[in-house]
Every structure is written in C-alpha cells, then in structure tokens.
Scaffold this motif. Sequence first.
Motif, short mmCIF file in Angstrom:
data_model
loop_
_atom_site.label_atom_id
_atom_site.label_comp_id
_atom_site.label_asym_id
_atom_site.label_seq_id
_atom_site.Cartn_x
_atom_site.Cartn_y
_atom_site.Cartn_z
N ARG A 51 0.78 -1.13 -0.07
CA ARG A 51 -0.05 -0.07 0.03
C ARG A 51 0.76 1.16 -0.01
NH1 ARG A 51 -1.95 -2.80 4.07
NH2 ARG A 51 -1.48 -1.34 5.64
N VAL A 52 1.93 1.25 0.82
CA VAL A 52 2.79 2.30 0.78
C VAL A 52 3.54 2.94 -0.52
CG1 VAL A 52 4.88 1.21 1.45
CG2 VAL A 52 4.64 3.46 2.07
N ASP A 53 3.95 1.70 -1.16
CA ASP A 53 4.31 1.67 -2.61
C ASP A 53 3.26 2.53 -3.73
OD1 ASP A 53 6.49 1.62 -4.50
OD2 ASP A 53 4.87 0.23 -5.53
N ALA A 54 2.00 2.07 -3.49
CA ALA A 54 0.70 2.44 -4.31
C ALA A 54 0.53 3.90 -3.90
CB ALA A 54 -0.29 1.50 -3.85
N ARG A 55 0.67 4.31 -2.71
CA ARG A 55 0.51 5.70 -2.20
C ARG A 55 1.58 6.58 -3.00
NH1 ARG A 55 0.04 3.40 3.31
NH2 ARG A 55 -2.05 3.27 3.78
N ALA A 56 2.90 6.15 -3.03
CA ALA A 56 3.82 6.90 -3.69
C ALA A 56 3.56 7.12 -5.07
CB ALA A 56 5.15 6.34 -3.23
N MET A 57 3.26 6.01 -5.69
CA MET A 57 3.00 5.98 -7.21
C MET A 57 1.79 7.10 -7.40
SD MET A 57 3.34 2.21 -8.79
CE MET A 57 1.88 1.66 -7.75
N THR A 58 0.85 6.90 -6.70
CA THR A 58 -0.21 8.02 -7.07
C THR A 58 -0.09 9.34 -6.62
OG1 THR A 58 -1.67 6.14 -6.12
CG2 THR A 58 -2.85 8.26 -6.62
N GLU A 59 0.87 9.77 -5.81
CA GLU A 59 1.49 10.93 -5.31
C GLU A 59 2.10 11.44 -6.57
OE1 GLU A 59 3.43 10.38 -1.80
OE2 GLU A 59 1.35 10.53 -0.57
N GLU A 60 2.96 10.54 -6.97
CA GLU A 60 3.70 11.15 -8.45
C GLU A 60 2.80 11.36 -9.59
OE1 GLU A 60 7.49 9.21 -11.13
OE2 GLU A 60 6.93 8.30 -9.19
N MET A 61 1.61 10.66 -9.58
CA MET A 61 0.93 10.72 -10.84
C MET A 61 0.23 11.99 -10.64
SD MET A 61 -2.38 8.36 -11.67
CE MET A 61 -3.31 8.86 -10.28
N LEU A 62 -0.28 12.23 -9.27
CA LEU A 62 -0.77 13.71 -9.18
C LEU A 62 0.04 14.84 -9.44
CD1 LEU A 62 -3.06 12.84 -5.98
CD2 LEU A 62 -3.76 13.15 -8.15
N ARG A 63 1.22 14.66 -9.19
CA ARG A 63 2.30 15.70 -9.49
C ARG A 63 2.44 15.84 -10.84
NH1 ARG A 63 5.09 13.59 -4.78
NH2 ARG A 63 6.35 12.26 -6.32
N GLY A 64 2.26 14.90 -11.66
CA GLY A 64 2.42 14.93 -13.11
C GLY A 64 0.91 15.95 -13.62
N GLY A 65 0.13 15.95 -12.95
CA GLY A 65 -1.18 16.72 -13.30
C GLY A 65 -1.91 16.05 -14.35
N SER A 66 -1.79 14.78 -14.78
CA SER A 66 -2.64 14.27 -15.92
C SER A 66 -3.26 13.04 -15.19
CB SER A 66 -1.84 13.98 -16.97
OG SER A 66 -2.73 13.26 -17.77
N LEU A 67 -4.53 12.96 -15.24
CA LEU A 67 -5.41 11.67 -14.59
C LEU A 67 -5.96 11.15 -15.78
CD1 LEU A 67 -6.72 13.24 -11.32
CD2 LEU A 67 -4.63 11.83 -11.57
N PRO A 68 -5.84 9.71 -15.60
CA PRO A 68 -6.89 8.93 -16.57
C PRO A 68 -8.23 8.87 -15.93
CG PRO A 68 -5.91 7.38 -15.27
CD PRO A 68 -5.21 8.86 -14.95
N GLU A 69 -9.23 8.37 -16.90
CA GLU A 69 -10.65 8.44 -16.35
C GLU A 69 -10.77 7.19 -15.33
OE1 GLU A 69 -13.50 9.61 -19.80
OE2 GLU A 69 -12.43 7.71 -20.29
#
Length: 368
Positions: free
Chosen positions: A248-266
């Motif tokens: 879970r901690v790694d999934a959180r880190a990946m998601t935070e990086e995705m949010l910093r990228g500013g582009s979210l899929p549907e």
Amino acid sequence: MPTVYDVASVAGVSTATVSRYFRQPEKVAEATREKIRSVVVALGYVPSGSARGLAARQTGVFGLCTWGRHEPDEFALPPLEAGAPVSIARDVAEPRLYPLFADEVLRGAQLECTVRGFALMLGWGEDDPGHAMISEVAGRVDGLVVLPGVVPDEVLEHVARRIPVVVIADPPGAGSPLSHVTVDNVGGMRAMTDHLLAAHGLRDLWFVGLQERRSADGAERFQGFRSALRAAQLPVPDEPQLRGTGFRVDARAMTEEMLRGGSLPEAIVCGSDQIALGVIDVLVRNGVRVPGDIAVTGFDGLDAGRFLRPGLTTVRQPMDALGRVAVELLTDQVSQGRRAPAHRQLPVQVVLRESCGCPPAQAVARAG
C-alpha cells in the motif's frame, strides 16, 4: 516420559488401538475412547509425531510456506505496555485491520486440514539464499503448499522428488512435477475492464501492475486488461502505465507522483486490492473524487474493500478455496500414492461497488 506402550498396557488395549484413537477416533468404540482418554490424561502422554512418522512412513502433517514480507508501517507499531491505562480514540492507524491474500489462503488450508485430519506446519520467508526454511519444513511433512515467489521452482522441483508440492497461483513450466491451483485471472480482469468500458463509457484507462518476480497473476491480469481494450478498438499499452511492489505504501507513492504530473486517466485498474486501497487513500486525501473524478478498481476481494468509502469494485477470487483445494490435491496424492502433477483453475466474480461509478447496493435494492 510415558510411551504408547505404557498407555496401551494401562488401558488394556493394543498399541494400534491407541494410535487409532489419535488418528481416527471415530473408528474407536466410545467406551474404549473414554478409557484411553483417561489413561492419556493420567499419564500425561503426548504422542510423538516423529515416532509415528517412522512407523507409518507418514507424519500426518502438511506444510505451507508463505511470504515473510510485511507492510513497512507494520514495523512502526508502538509497543503494547502491560498495565497501561485504557485509551480512547476516534480512529486507529494500525495497518493490519483486515486479512490479506496470504491470510485467506492460510485460513482455507487450515480448514481443509481440519476436515481431513492433518496438522499444518507454517514456514515463511523469501530472503533465504540457502533455502533453509523450505528444507526444514519439507523434511517434516507429507506434502507442501507454497505461495508464489517464496521459493524458486528448481528448489521446489527438487523437493517434489520426495513429497508432493502444490504451488498457489504461479503455473509451473511444461513438464514440471509441481501441482498448482490458480484462478481465472485473464477472464476476471477482462470482465472488469469490459464493465468499465460498456457500463460507464470510459475510454482512458490505466493499469497498475507488479514489478516483482511474484508477477504471474499480475501478467495474466494485464493480459485480460489488454484483451478488453483490443476488443473495444482502443489503444493497447505494451506495459502497465504504473508498476509497484504491491505494498500500500508503494501504491501511495505512485499515486502521489501521478498527481504531481497533473494528468489523470478516467480510471485506474489495479492488479490487486492492496494496491487499490493505497491509490484511493491518496486520491481522496488530495481532494480527487472517487468515482466522481476517476474510477478505481481492484482484484482479490479483501474484506477491507467492503468497508471502504467508496466501496471498492473488485474481482473477487476464492482465496480460501485456493488453500482448501491445494490441501485436497495433497491429500489425494499422499493417500493414493499418485505423484503426477494436478492443476486446477478456480472461477472468479466481478463485484460492483461505488468506486467504479456504480450506485450503492442499497440504492439498487430500493430501486428494485
């Protein structure tokens, strides 16, 4: 120490009857069972598993080798002090408030061993270059159940020369002496992705997969994901858009990086519930609405997904049945002396909850 001969002598029965009392009590008359029980208690007799194994060439024990890994935050739990006063809290932050995949498989194996009259020995660990753990367990049991990625196949194939081995999830190569039990990963993830495409009209979907060697399930689930996109004539990725360890901690880190990228899929289609829990946790804490802004799905059917808000849409695999069927296969091989490997694939079920955009079950019931 009292022996089986002492018990037999005092109870006035044969040693075979005493052994049957412990192994197959239903085949001993009730009066005789009570007589043996009284003598066992009076003498303090405990049967010797090693001696019984030498006599019968079986131990009556199966082994299960599982992962030794833990979520990193599990090691940070504060110590529990004896005599500490009762505390009051609005919430608890402990990371293990629900059973995970390995726990459910273990529960199923325990249940089937109980039904079939076997004891279960547990071993764990992955960072074991000398494979001492597997050797210690395999030398004491009649058969072995192994979770994926715990022990290399070549080591298990060596063990299988002496006792039957059933691997959970990871299918062995052609000609392998290992049995295995798995689930319909491809079909389950194909059905989940089809639902997102057809029922919700989503077109921009990302897949979160695993980067570990314990990835046979993940590869099959990604295959099902790609199959659905190909059938819908949508772009098919060669690799998962996000990869992680499954923690879970790694999934959180990946998601935070995705949010910093500013582009979210549907939608984010996760290869496991544990990943999905971490993804949703970060999205919600950052003000991203699930499923209003993005849909999230998992795969496993952990109890946590039922209580999450929003409830987690997932593919439920019969985790406890994996353990039960593995023990069933071992029992057949031990009792019938069959060493040919056996293979079973169990069905899965798509469970619709709110995280994909479906209405709550209560609303569906009211509408019906």
